[in-house]
Design a protein around this motif. Sequence first.
Motif, PDB file in Angstrom:
ATOM      1  N   PHE A 109     -59.715  37.606  69.571  1.00 22.16           N
ATOM      2  CA  PHE A 109     -59.291  35.926  70.327  1.00 22.16           C
ATOM      3  C   PHE A 109     -57.078  35.208  69.414  1.00 22.16           C
ATOM      4  N   GLU A 110     -57.146  34.162  70.448  1.00 18.03           N
ATOM      5  CA  GLU A 110     -55.593  34.048  70.101  1.00 18.03           C
ATOM      6  C   GLU A 110     -55.335  32.678  68.993  1.00 18.03           C
ATOM      7  N   PHE A 111     -54.828  33.103  68.525  1.00 20.89           N
ATOM      8  CA  PHE A 111     -54.809  31.448  67.528  1.00 20.89           C
ATOM      9  C   PHE A 111     -53.838  30.968  68.171  1.00 20.89           C
ATOM     10  N   GLU A 112     -54.082  29.432  68.814  1.00 27.04           N
ATOM     11  CA  GLU A 112     -53.846  28.754  69.056  1.00 27.04           C
ATOM     12  C   GLU A 112     -53.238  27.501  68.947  1.00 27.04           C
ATOM     13  N   ALA A 113     -54.046  26.697  68.257  1.00 28.00           N
ATOM     14  CA  ALA A 113     -53.141  25.687  67.514  1.00 28.00           C
ATOM     15  C   ALA A 113     -54.692  25.076  66.390  1.00 28.00           C
ATOM     16  N   GLY A 114     -54.456  24.584  65.431  1.00 28.33           N
ATOM     17  CA  GLY A 114     -55.939  23.523  64.385  1.00 28.33           C
ATOM     18  C   GLY A 114     -54.791  22.754  63.662  1.00 28.33           C
ATOM     19  N   ALA A 115     -55.833  21.845  63.223  1.00 32.34           N
ATOM     20  CA  ALA A 115     -55.454  20.996  62.652  1.00 32.34           C
ATOM     21  C   ALA A 115     -55.193  21.347  61.196  1.00 32.34           C
ATOM     22  N   VAL A 116     -53.805  21.438  60.354  1.00 35.45           N
ATOM     23  CA  VAL A 116     -53.990  21.778  58.634  1.00 35.45           C
ATOM     24  C   VAL A 116     -54.193  19.932  57.696  1.00 35.45           C
ATOM     25  N   ASP A 117     -54.206  20.166  57.065  1.00 39.08           N
ATOM     26  CA  ASP A 117     -54.236  19.580  55.860  1.00 39.08           C
ATOM     27  C   ASP A 117     -52.568  19.517  54.830  1.00 39.08           C
ATOM     28  N   GLU A 118     -52.835  18.925  53.910  1.00 36.68           N
ATOM     29  CA  GLU A 118     -51.221  18.274  53.079  1.00 36.68           C
ATOM     30  C   GLU A 118     -51.158  19.763  52.545  1.00 36.68           C
ATOM     31  N   HIS A 119     -51.559  20.374  52.242  1.00 36.26           N
ATOM     32  CA  HIS A 119     -51.415  21.843  51.316  1.00 36.26           C
ATOM     33  C   HIS A 119     -51.236  23.192  52.837  1.00 36.26           C
ATOM     34  N   GLY A 120     -51.620  22.687  54.139  1.00 36.41           N
ATOM     35  CA  GLY A 120     -50.818  23.654  55.094  1.00 36.41           C
ATOM     36  C   GLY A 120     -52.015  24.121  55.087  1.00 36.41           C
ATOM     37  N   ALA A 121     -53.571  23.913  55.005  1.00 35.07           N
ATOM     38  CA  ALA A 121     -54.218  24.822  55.092  1.00 35.07           C
ATOM     39  C   ALA A 121     -55.372  24.322  55.995  1.00 35.07           C
ATOM     40  N   LEU A 122     -55.616  25.432  57.102  1.00 38.20           N
ATOM     41  CA  LEU A 122     -56.958  24.829  58.412  1.00 38.20           C
ATOM     42  C   LEU A 122     -57.241  23.976  57.865  1.00 38.20           C
ATOM     43  N   THR A 123     -57.957  22.251  58.285  1.00 35.65           N
ATOM     44  CA  THR A 123     -58.821  21.614  58.602  1.00 35.65           C
ATOM     45  C   THR A 123     -59.616  21.315  60.056  1.00 35.65           C
ATOM     46  N   ARG A 124     -60.343  20.501  60.211  1.00 29.36           N
ATOM     47  CA  ARG A 124     -61.466  19.944  60.822  1.00 29.36           C
ATOM     48  C   ARG A 124     -61.351  20.689  62.376  1.00 29.36           C
ATOM     49  N   PHE A 125     -60.089  20.848  63.035  1.00 26.66           N
ATOM     50  CA  PHE A 125     -60.569  22.363  64.239  1.00 26.66           C
ATOM     51  C   PHE A 125     -59.177  23.463  64.331  1.00 26.66           C
ATOM     52  N   VAL A 126     -59.812  23.865  64.800  1.00 20.75           N
ATOM     53  CA  VAL A 126     -58.950  25.451  65.697  1.00 20.75           C
ATOM     54  C   VAL A 126     -59.715  25.552  66.724  1.00 20.75           C
ATOM     55  N   TYR A 127     -58.105  25.734  67.647  1.00 21.55           N
ATOM     56  CA  TYR A 127     -58.307  26.025  68.692  1.00 21.55           C
ATOM     57  C   TYR A 127     -57.791  27.921  68.784  1.00 21.55           C
ATOM     58  N   LEU A 128     -59.452  28.926  69.546  1.00 22.72           N
ATOM     59  CA  LEU A 128     -58.741  30.525  70.217  1.00 22.72           C
ATOM     60  C   LEU A 128     -59.259  30.277  71.313  1.00 22.72           C
ATOM     61  N   ARG A 129     -58.769  32.075  71.597  1.00 18.99           N
ATOM     62  CA  ARG A 129     -58.565  31.827  73.197  1.00 18.99           C
ATOM     63  C   ARG A 129     -58.327  33.382  73.443  1.00 18.99           C
ATOM     64  N   GLU A 130     -59.384  33.620  73.868  1.00 23.37           N
ATOM     65  CA  GLU A 130     -59.416  35.046  74.256  1.00 23.37           C
ATOM     66  C   GLU A 130     -58.732  35.334  75.372  1.00 23.37           C
ATOM     67  N   PRO A 131     -58.016  35.846  75.416  1.00 22.68           N
ATOM     68  CA  PRO A 131     -57.238  36.663  75.982  1.00 22.68           C
ATOM     69  C   PRO A 131     -56.784  37.126  77.578  1.00 22.68           C
ATOM     70  N   HIS A 132     -58.100  37.670  77.723  1.00 20.19           N
ATOM     71  CA  HIS A 132     -58.518  38.301  78.790  1.00 20.19           C
ATOM     72  C   HIS A 132     -59.508  37.608  80.035  1.00 20.19           C
ATOM     73  N   THR A 133     -60.403  36.116  79.216  1.00 19.55           N
ATOM     74  CA  THR A 133     -61.107  35.340  80.281  1.00 19.55           C
ATOM     75  C   THR A 133     -60.194  34.398  80.084  1.00 19.55           C
ATOM     76  N   GLY A 134     -59.471  34.313  79.392  1.00 17.64           N
ATOM     77  CA  GLY A 134     -58.763  32.755  78.844  1.00 17.64           C
ATOM     78  C   GLY A 134     -59.432  31.274  78.355  1.00 17.64           C
ATOM     79  N   LEU A 135     -61.095  32.041  77.861  1.00 16.98           N
ATOM     80  CA  LEU A 135     -61.869  30.796  77.020  1.00 16.98           C
ATOM     81  C   LEU A 135     -61.157  30.506  76.140  1.00 16.98           C
ATOM     82  N   ARG A 136     -61.307  29.375  75.969  1.00 15.11           N
ATOM     83  CA  ARG A 136     -60.550  28.700  74.639  1.00 15.11           C
ATOM     84  C   ARG A 136     -61.534  28.199  73.507  1.00 15.11           C
ATOM     85  N   VAL A 137     -62.238  28.633  72.575  1.00 12.29           N
ATOM     86  CA  VAL A 137     -63.544  28.331  71.577  1.00 12.29           C
ATOM     87  C   VAL A 137     -62.339  26.930  70.301  1.00 12.29           C
ATOM     88  N   GLU A 138     -63.303  25.848  70.561  1.00 13.47           N
ATOM     89  CA  GLU A 138     -62.935  24.996  69.335  1.00 13.47           C
ATOM     90  C   GLU A 138     -63.902  25.199  67.892  1.00 13.47           C
TER      91      GLU A 138
END
Length: 157
Positions: A109-138
């Motif tokens: 899966f490819e990292f597409e976007a995600g919320a980050v906190d004030e320290h730059g750590a991923l938080t709340r949600f992350v979107y990932l996309r499967e490149p062959h099918t286009g399926l995006r998972v949050e």
Amino acid sequence: MLPLLTSVQNFFHVGYVVPDLDKAMERLGACAGLRWAAVRVIPVTVRTPAGDTSVQVSLTYSVQGPPHLELIAQQPGTVWGSEYCGLHHLAYWSSRLTEDVDALTGAGFEFEAGAVDEHGALTRFVYLREPHTGLRVELRDEAARAATEQWLRGEGP
């Protein structure tokens, strides 16, 4: 559950990006018999491969569910831009957000976007996309589950 991720539980929602949130709520509510939680405008810093940006995301969920229907107002220049209108993602709760992101990217899966906190750590949600099918998972951080469920019950701010 996503078979790759043992910590991901409970299919939570299907996300749609819509050009007009009020109109989508009205039309989908009428044709599908859905009621909506109060619309929220949520400030979030979003990380993408191109860098970080701060945005205000307007969204709501169907009260019926799970799975719920999430409506997100189109936001040009973001992962919720006009090119993403329509079915956007399938969302799951994750109790180990960073580890689950690593597992899915390790599985292709490819990292597409995600919320980050004030320290730059991923938080709340992350979107990932499967490149062959286009399926995006949050992946939604389990830490936000109680507050989200309160919102869906019409409680809280």
